[in-house]
Design a protein around this motif. Structure first.
Motif, short mmCIF file in Angstrom:
data_model
loop_
_atom_site.label_atom_id
_atom_site.label_comp_id
_atom_site.label_asym_id
_atom_site.label_seq_id
_atom_site.Cartn_x
_atom_site.Cartn_y
_atom_site.Cartn_z
N ALA A 155 43.91 73.39 28.20
CA ALA A 155 44.21 72.08 27.59
C ALA A 155 45.07 71.23 28.52
N ILE A 179 36.24 70.26 29.62
CA ILE A 179 37.50 69.94 28.94
C ILE A 179 38.32 69.04 29.87
N GLU A 185 45.70 68.94 20.66
CA GLU A 185 45.20 69.62 19.47
C GLU A 185 44.53 68.63 18.53
N VAL A 211 43.95 74.08 20.25
CA VAL A 211 44.65 74.61 21.42
C VAL A 211 45.47 75.83 21.00
#
Length: 320
Positions: A155, A179, A185, A211
């Motif tokens: 992330a 990603i 999140e 996440v």
């Protein structure tokens, strides 16, 4: 085929929000990536996916409520419930031959045709069906909604993640999702053209990103926080120590006489810059760790140091 309501554990009158909530919880619980050693998790995850595809689609849900597990056959123009004949329904006026023509001829012989009669009625019916057929032929494929869980580091830094989706045809497909760095999140990614196929083009795939936590680091916005333990001697005399960051090892200078809870800032060492967002900072919170099994003489020495340097204001700020 299992009852989708039982698979998701919801009532038959459950709202879409309740269905989606149940799906999210079960998808996280049985996701193969989170249960690599559980052979049954994959099967359960597929059952949850299949159940959600039915109940999340109002048309499919209505068909299932009406016909049960045979709804897919009904939806494809298969055997009609309660009847003794079958026929195939195709879009457009050309598909209305056969059964409709026989019905028109049968009723026309008994009730007559001519203007305003059954002939006109069936002609209107043909035109309406033709318009419906045109709409069907230009329909876009259905969008797909799914969720994934990614590691904390992915992330922050970005990367790729594999997900598996079950198509309406029942086929499982593996898709690699890119990603972007700094994703947070609950954010959604849109993969154009990765939804269900349609005559006017495929729908889109919408991926909600969750996440996972990190054992050492926490994130607040684009800043990262980490607790850094140091020894009593390092706190008293100062030191230079190496700590990990998203950009590799960095040497952190500990000033002499530092106390536990003090935060040292490393500018630009948090979440990397992404989009129009600048790079975040890394905050290292100092935690002084006393040695274990101090001898009586060592404890006495520490007491002498305390007496030589009294701090009456140490807890003066505490309030109830």
């Amino acid at each position: 085929m299992k009852d989708p309501y039982k698979v998701l554990g919801v009532r038959r009158d459950a709202s879409q929000a309740e269905i989606q909530k149940a799906y999210r919880e079960l998808a996280r619980k049985y996701h193969p990536d989170l249960n690599p050693n559980d052979k049954d998790a994959k099967k359960k995850f597929q059952e949850v996916q299949a159940a959600f595809e039915i109940l999340n689609d109002p048309e499919k849900r209505e068909l299932y409520d009406r016909y049960g597990s045979a709804f897919e056959t009904i939806g494809r123009g298969g055997p009609s419930p309660g009847g003794t004949y079958t026929y195939t329904w195709t879009s457009g006026a050309e598909g209305l031959g056969g059964f409709e023509d026989i019905l028109e001829q049968f009723l026309g012989e008994r009730f007559g045709g001519g203007p305003g009669g059954l002939g006109d009625l069936f002609e209107q019916f043909r035109r309406s069906a033709g318009r419906a057929g045109t709409s069907t032929r230009t329909a876009r494929g259905q969008d797909i909604q799914t969720e994934i869980s990614i590691p904390f580091t992915t992330a922050v830094l970005g990367g790729e993640h594999e997900l598996r989706i079950r198509r309406a045809s029942g086929q499982l497909e593996t898709i690699r999702v890119k990603i972007p760095p700094g994703i947070e999140e609950g954010k959604k990614l849109r993969l154009k053209g990765q939804g269900e196929p349609g005559l006017a083009g495929a729908g889109d795939l919408f991926v909600t990103v969750h996440v996972e936590g990190h054992p050492c680091f926490q994130r607040r916005g684009n800043n990262l926080y980490v607790q850094v333990p140091i020894s009593l001697g390092e706190a008293a005399a100062g030191a230079k120590i190496d700590i990990p960051t998203p950009h590799g090892l960095v040497t952190l200078r500990i000033p002499p006489g530092i106390s536990s809870g003090k935060k040292l800032r490393l500018a630009g060492y948090g979440v990397p810059a992404h989009g129009d967002q600048p790079a975040g900072d890394l905050y290292a919170e100092i935690q002084i760790v006393l040695p274990k099994n101090l001898s009586d003489s060592e404890v006495q020495l520490l007491r002498q140091i305390d007496q030589a340097h009294p701090q009456p204001e140490l807890r003066a700020h505490l309030r109830w």
